[in-house]
Design a protein around this motif. Structure first.
Motif, mmCIF file in Angstrom:
data_model
loop_
_atom_site.group_PDB
_atom_site.id
_atom_site.type_symbol
_atom_site.label_atom_id
_atom_site.label_comp_id
_atom_site.label_asym_id
_atom_site.label_seq_id
_atom_site.Cartn_x
_atom_site.Cartn_y
_atom_site.Cartn_z
ATOM 1 N N PHE A 57 0.842 -1.191 0.000
ATOM 2 C CA PHE A 57 0.000 0.000 0.000
ATOM 3 C C PHE A 57 0.877 1.241 0.000
ATOM 4 C CE2 PHE A 57 -2.327 3.214 2.611
ATOM 5 C CZ PHE A 57 -3.246 3.557 1.646
ATOM 6 N N LYS A 58 0.662 2.097 -0.979
ATOM 7 C CA LYS A 58 1.373 3.379 -1.050
ATOM 8 C C LYS A 58 0.328 4.489 -0.999
ATOM 9 C CE LYS A 58 4.530 6.218 -3.682
ATOM 10 N NZ LYS A 58 5.251 6.411 -4.937
ATOM 11 N N GLY A 104 6.858 6.551 -0.318
ATOM 12 C CA GLY A 104 7.131 5.122 -0.207
ATOM 13 C C GLY A 104 5.920 4.357 0.288
ATOM 14 N N VAL A 105 6.119 3.080 0.536
ATOM 15 C CA VAL A 105 5.028 2.241 1.024
ATOM 16 C C VAL A 105 4.669 2.619 2.460
ATOM 17 C CG1 VAL A 105 5.594 0.323 -0.498
ATOM 18 C CG2 VAL A 105 6.566 0.373 1.762
ATOM 19 N N GLY A 156 3.373 1.197 8.435
ATOM 20 C CA GLY A 156 2.619 0.297 9.307
ATOM 21 C C GLY A 156 2.469 -1.090 8.702
ATOM 22 N N GLN A 157 2.304 -1.151 7.399
ATOM 23 C CA GLN A 157 2.204 -2.439 6.718
ATOM 24 C C GLN A 157 3.535 -3.182 6.786
ATOM 25 O OE1 GLN A 157 1.424 -2.315 2.473
ATOM 26 N NE2 GLN A 157 0.766 -4.446 2.472
ATOM 27 N N ILE A 158 4.627 -2.476 6.583
ATOM 28 C CA ILE A 158 5.952 -3.105 6.645
ATOM 29 C C ILE A 158 6.234 -3.623 8.056
ATOM 30 C CG2 ILE A 158 8.439 -2.725 6.370
ATOM 31 C CD1 ILE A 158 6.839 -2.822 3.721
ATOM 32 N N ILE A 159 5.861 -2.850 9.069
ATOM 33 C CA ILE A 159 6.027 -3.306 10.461
ATOM 34 C C ILE A 159 5.249 -4.606 10.686
ATOM 35 C CG2 ILE A 159 5.382 -2.786 12.858
ATOM 36 C CD1 ILE A 159 7.887 -1.349 12.062
ATOM 37 N N CYS A 160 4.002 -4.654 10.233
ATOM 38 C CA CYS A 160 3.189 -5.870 10.397
ATOM 39 C C CYS A 160 3.818 -7.054 9.670
ATOM 40 C CB CYS A 160 1.776 -5.639 9.887
ATOM 41 S SG CYS A 160 0.795 -4.552 10.920
ATOM 42 N N LEU A 216 15.124 4.158 4.791
ATOM 43 C CA LEU A 216 14.803 4.650 3.455
ATOM 44 C C LEU A 216 13.340 4.356 3.153
ATOM 45 C CD1 LEU A 216 17.897 3.193 1.552
ATOM 46 C CD2 LEU A 216 17.545 5.591 2.174
ATOM 47 N N ALA A 217 12.788 5.088 2.221
ATOM 48 C CA ALA A 217 11.408 4.822 1.785
ATOM 49 C C ALA A 217 11.384 3.530 0.979
ATOM 50 C CB ALA A 217 10.903 5.981 0.936
ATOM 51 N N GLY A 218 10.366 2.710 1.195
ATOM 52 C CA GLY A 218 10.206 1.481 0.416
ATOM 53 C C GLY A 218 9.565 1.794 -0.923
ATOM 54 N N ASP A 219 9.996 1.120 -1.966
ATOM 55 C CA ASP A 219 9.490 1.331 -3.320
ATOM 56 C C ASP A 219 8.283 0.437 -3.558
ATOM 57 O OD1 ASP A 219 9.050 1.575 -6.052
ATOM 58 O OD2 ASP A 219 11.162 1.342 -6.586
ATOM 59 N N ALA A 220 7.121 1.037 -3.764
ATOM 60 C CA ALA A 220 5.883 0.279 -3.949
ATOM 61 C C ALA A 220 5.834 -0.444 -5.296
ATOM 62 C CB ALA A 220 4.674 1.204 -3.819
ATOM 63 N N ASP A 221 6.792 -0.181 -6.156
ATOM 64 C CA ASP A 221 6.846 -0.838 -7.464
ATOM 65 C C ASP A 221 7.770 -2.051 -7.470
ATOM 66 O OD1 ASP A 221 5.089 1.038 -8.609
ATOM 67 O OD2 ASP A 221 6.754 2.433 -8.944
#
Length: 80
Positions: free
Chosen positions: A26-27, A33-34, A37-41, A66-71
């Motif tokens: 989810f972005k 970035g993504v 909260g989703q990355i933590i879960c 760093l920001a996660g790349d949603a692509d």
């Protein structure tokens, strides 16, 4: 409930290594970035899957460097 399951879904690709598929990330609009909260879960889910059931989580710490790349897919590696 199905949306929640898909949101934290991980594919085990190796011992203690998991894949979060790009299409399930989810972005939020306007973010770089993504959703963190989703990355933590997902990382907590990977940690839980990496140890025996009789070893519950008692502490959890993380940093967003760093920001996660949603692509792109996200690879999560756990250490014991």
């Amino acid at each position: 409930e199905e949306v929640l399951r898909r949101t934290i879904a991980l594919e085990e690709i190796d011992t203690d290594e998991y894949l979060a598929k790009q299409e399930d990330l989810f972005k939020p609009a306007g973010n770089r970035g993504v959703y963190g909260g989703q990355i933590i879960c997902q990382t907590l889910h990977a940690a839980i899957r990496s140890v025996p059931a009789d070893q519950p989580v008692h502490s959890f710490h993380g940093y967003f460097l760093l920001a996660g790349d949603a692509d792109r897919n996200v690879i999560i590696r756990t250490k014991k």
